[in-house]
Enzyme design. Structure first.
Site, short mmCIF file in Angstrom:
data_model
loop_
_atom_site.label_atom_id
_atom_site.label_comp_id
_atom_site.label_asym_id
_atom_site.label_seq_id
_atom_site.Cartn_x
_atom_site.Cartn_y
_atom_site.Cartn_z
N ASP A 61 0.83 -1.19 0.00
CA ASP A 61 0.00 0.00 0.00
C ASP A 61 0.87 1.26 0.00
OD1 ASP A 61 -2.65 1.35 0.48
OD2 ASP A 61 -1.63 1.94 2.33
N GLU A 93 1.91 -0.35 -5.03
CA GLU A 93 1.00 0.73 -5.36
C GLU A 93 1.89 1.97 -5.42
OE1 GLU A 93 -3.25 2.54 -3.84
OE2 GLU A 93 -1.69 2.20 -2.34
#
Length: 839
Positions: A396, A433
């Site tokens: 993330d 990401e």
């Protein structure tokens, strides 16, 4: 040496275990708690150099904190530290009973910046915390000097799905647990990792709780790791071979529980889990409420059974920030789980004035490239990969992991490089990401070291713009179809390192993407200010729910158009849980706080999770019928992709592999803003080329099909046709030289010998499986289609007899089989070994 201080008080057994404690110096490694050579427990923890004192606090074992204990605590009859202890809101115990405090000696029990002590005997299942000395550790709130061991494997916190979001934010104070001996030993029962090549992967992003929490799921353990196991047949049938789980590390789902849904009054939750409290322990609310297994045991059982089914398990990991948030008074929930107390200026990026740098939107940013922090993250990834069986990690806000201590991006960030070059992680997928919340956008520029893949946000944006008919979007969309070489080619990566997606957990579901022009996040309690406002969505003429048959039909076509774009583009496709049945969140594009049916898989539209429900048995027959038809379409599209290597290339697609068309063959019009895009993918092995045309506009267009000598075009997909004609299951339709493509629809054709009678778009070559060991040339090789075996096919009037398949050729990656029919003719094709073993 360490000095012990305990309570006598009311329980003789407390005095008994205290009196038996023997304390010695211990060793600085390994971090956490481990069994010493003498049979005791060695404790070791890193702390900042200016920490003047450290105390190990040991508590006897307490019960599993399930829903019943939670309810008693809510009534004031117990608390997060055990039913017969008292605690104030900051975590300080009022009772001195039932614990031992071992004050460490800064000379004997400290090596460098590591405090350590060995305690005998080994107190299995006892709990412990570190009490950090000095004023700095106390500044974060009452009780903040009590720190969790960052390397603990097991935590004591509320357990079970029914305990989810039943405590309040202030009382959530998990403790570390001394694990049972041989905790790391687990019986994998000889089940190996699938080790699926990334080019063969179809990723299914899902939430552990949301996948089975619906009352219609029918599982025995809804909302848990074990509940996922009961739905493996559904995943297998759909064609999924990777599940990517939203965060499964321990988090405090009640950190925002004081906030309420203004519509229903229901308390909100940290549902998604992007607020990590600990890097090694699985979420206890995803475990069973009762029993002897830990959440780690149940997680490993889930992974083992996924592997048994040929499905990899990836997890979404949040190493960029923690649930400790920022400074007191920032307006964020309370959060202090140990890293602030132990070494706030090491674990977090801070300014010269001590303020927390926030590149994550969550009040703090982990200082991932400090050597001690990089070591912690690296150890966590290794643990989840090598001990817990995880096959891949999606990081993330990974761009934040490239920042140095001053917040500036690094050319060679230590943590990114360490993970990429770790020999033990060579078979583990690492996915970034590649952006953060402060504007650092590294899609295509993330330091990958030849290993890292990326979520391709540009694929999402381009596909959305094109399919909704945004003028002039087709040239960029064509690049995405070919694998995004313009983004990844210069860095030496492969197209399958681009993780392509149209929807994900954050943002609209796919059905909402074609049903709403605007977000509708009122239920989140922020006056619709939260969530992305620019979604490249189109409501097809009506905002939200409607009974207009024309609008509903157009939405169904658009959803199918997106799935064709996703599954027939070079790269690794990822789809969102329940998009395959047209799930809606009612326009909420930021449902992070909704622990409701809004985020649950709608099993009410399905029967038993394995077969689509009979629409006549549904409360909403039209909705169930639409879900059934869409599910069938997606399932067939996944299988179509798996069977055609041209859509899973090892290199970027070039003019050798693809021919672009317009209304006429080989005459693409790149200058017009109308989004008509057609192309032929060349089959270099069998000559069975595939023609694809997207008409993302309001005009019907008469297409002239490119001629194929000795072959005929057969229709596989026309998203404008009423199911089941949208994807032809059995006999396909041979076409003439032209085809009229309807507005807002997609066409897929396949070139096959004119005399052939074709099934499922690929002859009788459907989802065959070899039901024996492929490694042995002399092994038995059975032959079966997905829905029926060949014995059933043989009963058809067009197939008089079926013979055992013949092995034509085999390699390390492929097996070529042929099956002969008394027609007389034979059919053959090449199978990837994974396709055979997992079908």
């Amino acid at each position: 040496l360490a000095r012990g201080r305990g309570a006598c008080g009311k329980a003789g057994m407390v005095q008994d275990w205290l009196s038996r404690l023997k304390v010695s110096a211990g060793k600085p490694f390994p971090y956490g708690v481990s069994e010493s050579a003498s049979g005791g427990a060695n404790f070791a923890v890193f702390a900042a150099e200016n920490v003047p004192a450290m105390t190990l606090v040991i508590y006897p074992q307490t019960h599993r904190m399930g829903s019943a204990a939670t309810a008693r605590r809510e009534r004031g009859q117990g608390d997060a530290l055990g039913e017969d202890e008292e605690q104030d809101g900051g975590g300080n115990e009022k009772s001195e009973s039932k614990r031992a405090e071992l004050e460490l000696d800064c000379v004997v029990n400290r090596t460098g910046c590591v405090w350590h002590v060995c305690v005998s005997p080994y107190l299995e299942h006892f709990e412990y915390m570190w009490r950090v000395g000095g004023d700095d550790a106390k500044q974060w709130g009452r009780g903040s000097e009590l720190a969790l061991d960052p390397y603990a494997y097991v935590l004591r916190s509320p357990v079970g799905a029914r305990a989810f979001n039943q405590h309040n934010a202030h009382e959530f104070r998990p403790r570390a647990v001394i694990p049972r001996r041989k905790f790391l030993q687990f019986d994998w029962k000889g089940v190996p990792r699938p080790r699926i090549p990334l080019r063969e992967v179809v990723v299914y992003e899902m939430h552990v709780r949301g996948f089975t929490m619906s009352s219609a799921s029918g599982v025995r353990a809804p909302g848990t790791f074990l509940g996922v196991i009961e739905k493996i047949p559904y995943l297998k049938d759909l064609g999924i071979n990777v599940v990517e789980l939203l965060p499964v590390f321990e988090f405090n789902e009640a950190e925002w529980a004081s906030n309420r849904n203004p519509v229903t009054g229901r308390r909100l939750a940290q549902y998604w889990g992007y607020s990590t409290a600990h890097y090694f322990s699985p979420m206890n609310r995803y475990a069973l409420e009762a029993g002897d297994l830990t959440a780690a045991d149940e997680f490993r059982i889930m992974v083992r059974e996924l592997h048994r089914a040929g499905i990899e398990c990836w997890i979404d990991v949040v190493y960029n920030h923690t649930a400790e948030f920022g400074a007191p008074g920032s307006g964020l929930p309370p959060g202090f789980y140990g890293m602030k107390a132990l070494a706030a200026s090491v674990y977090y990026m801070r300014t010269s004035s001590g303020a927390f740098r926030d590149y994550t939107g969550c009040g703090n940013t982990v200082n991932a490239n400090h050597s001690a922090v990089a070591e912690l993250i690296h150890a966590s990834v290794r643990y989840w990969a090598l001990e817990m069986g995880v096959d891949g990690f999606r990081f993330d806000l990974a761009a934040a992991l490239t920042r140095g201590m001053d917040g500036e991006p690094l050319k060679h960030p230590q943590i990114v490089q360490r993970l990429a070059q770790d020999p033990a992680l060579r078979d583990i997928k690492l996915i970034a990401e590649a952006w953060d919340c402060a504007g650092l956008y590294l899609v295509g520029a993330f330091p990958h070291y030849g290993v890292w893949g990326e979520w391709n946000g540009k694929f999402r944006d381009s596909a959305r713009a094109f399919i909704r008919g945004a003028p002039g979007a087709k040239r960029d969309f064509a690049k995405r179809i070919c694998g995004s070489e313009d983004i990844y080619g210069a860095g030496g990566r492969k197209p399958w390192q681009s993780i392509n997606f149209v929807t994900a957990h954050d943002g609209f579901s796919l059905m909402d993407l074609v049903s709403y022009n605007h977000k509708h996040n009122e239920a989140n309690g922020e006056n619709n200010r939260d969530g992305e406002s620019h979604n490249e969505s189109w409501n097809c003429g009506v905002e939200g729910a409607t009974h207009d048959v024309g609008v509903l039909s157009l939405r169904q076509r658009q959803v199918r158009n997106f799935f064709v774009a996703l599954l027939l583009s070079a790269g690794t496709p990822m789809m969102l849980m329940a998009d395959e049945v047209g799930s809606t969140r009612c326009g909420n594009n930021n449902a992070w706080c909704q622990d409701t049916e809004m985020n649950y898989f709608p099993w009410n539209l399905l029967a038993g999770g394995e077969k689509v429900a009979d629409p006549r048995e549904s409360n909403n027959p039209r909705e169930a019928q639409a879900a059934s038809a869409l599910h069938r379409f997606v399932r067939n599209m996944i299988r179509f992709r798996r069977r055609h290597a041209m859509f899973k290339p090892d290199c970027f697609i070039t003019g050798r592999d693809i021919t672009w068309h317009g209304q006429k063959p080989k005459q693409p019009d790149w200058s017009t803003e109308y989004n008509l895009l057609a192309f032929t993918m060349t089959d270099h092995e069998l000559g069975q080329d595939v023609y694809v045309a997207f008409n993302a506009g309001a005009n019907s267009i008469n297409l002239e099909l490119p001629p194929r000598q000795g072959k005929t075009w057969y229709r596989i997909v026309d998203t404008n046709r009423v199911p089941p004609q949208d994807f032809v299951d059995f006999k396909t339709v041979p076409l003439q030289s032209t085809y009229t493509i309807a507005p807002w629809s997609t066409l897929v054709l396949k070139a096959l010998p004119s005399e052939a009678e074709i099934y499922a778009g690929v002859g009788l070559m459907r989802s065959y499986s070899v039901t024996a060991q492929l490694a042995r040339r002399d092994s038995m090789r059975g032959f079966a289609s997905h829905d029926e075996d060949l014995a059933a096919i043989a009963k058809r009037p067009d197939a008089a007899a079926v013979h055992r398949p013949a092995l034509l050729h085999e390699s390390e990656s492929h097996v070529d089989l042929a099956v002969r029919f008394e027609m007389p003719r034979s059919i053959s094709r090449s199978f990837s070994r994974w396709d055979l073993s997992a079908a």
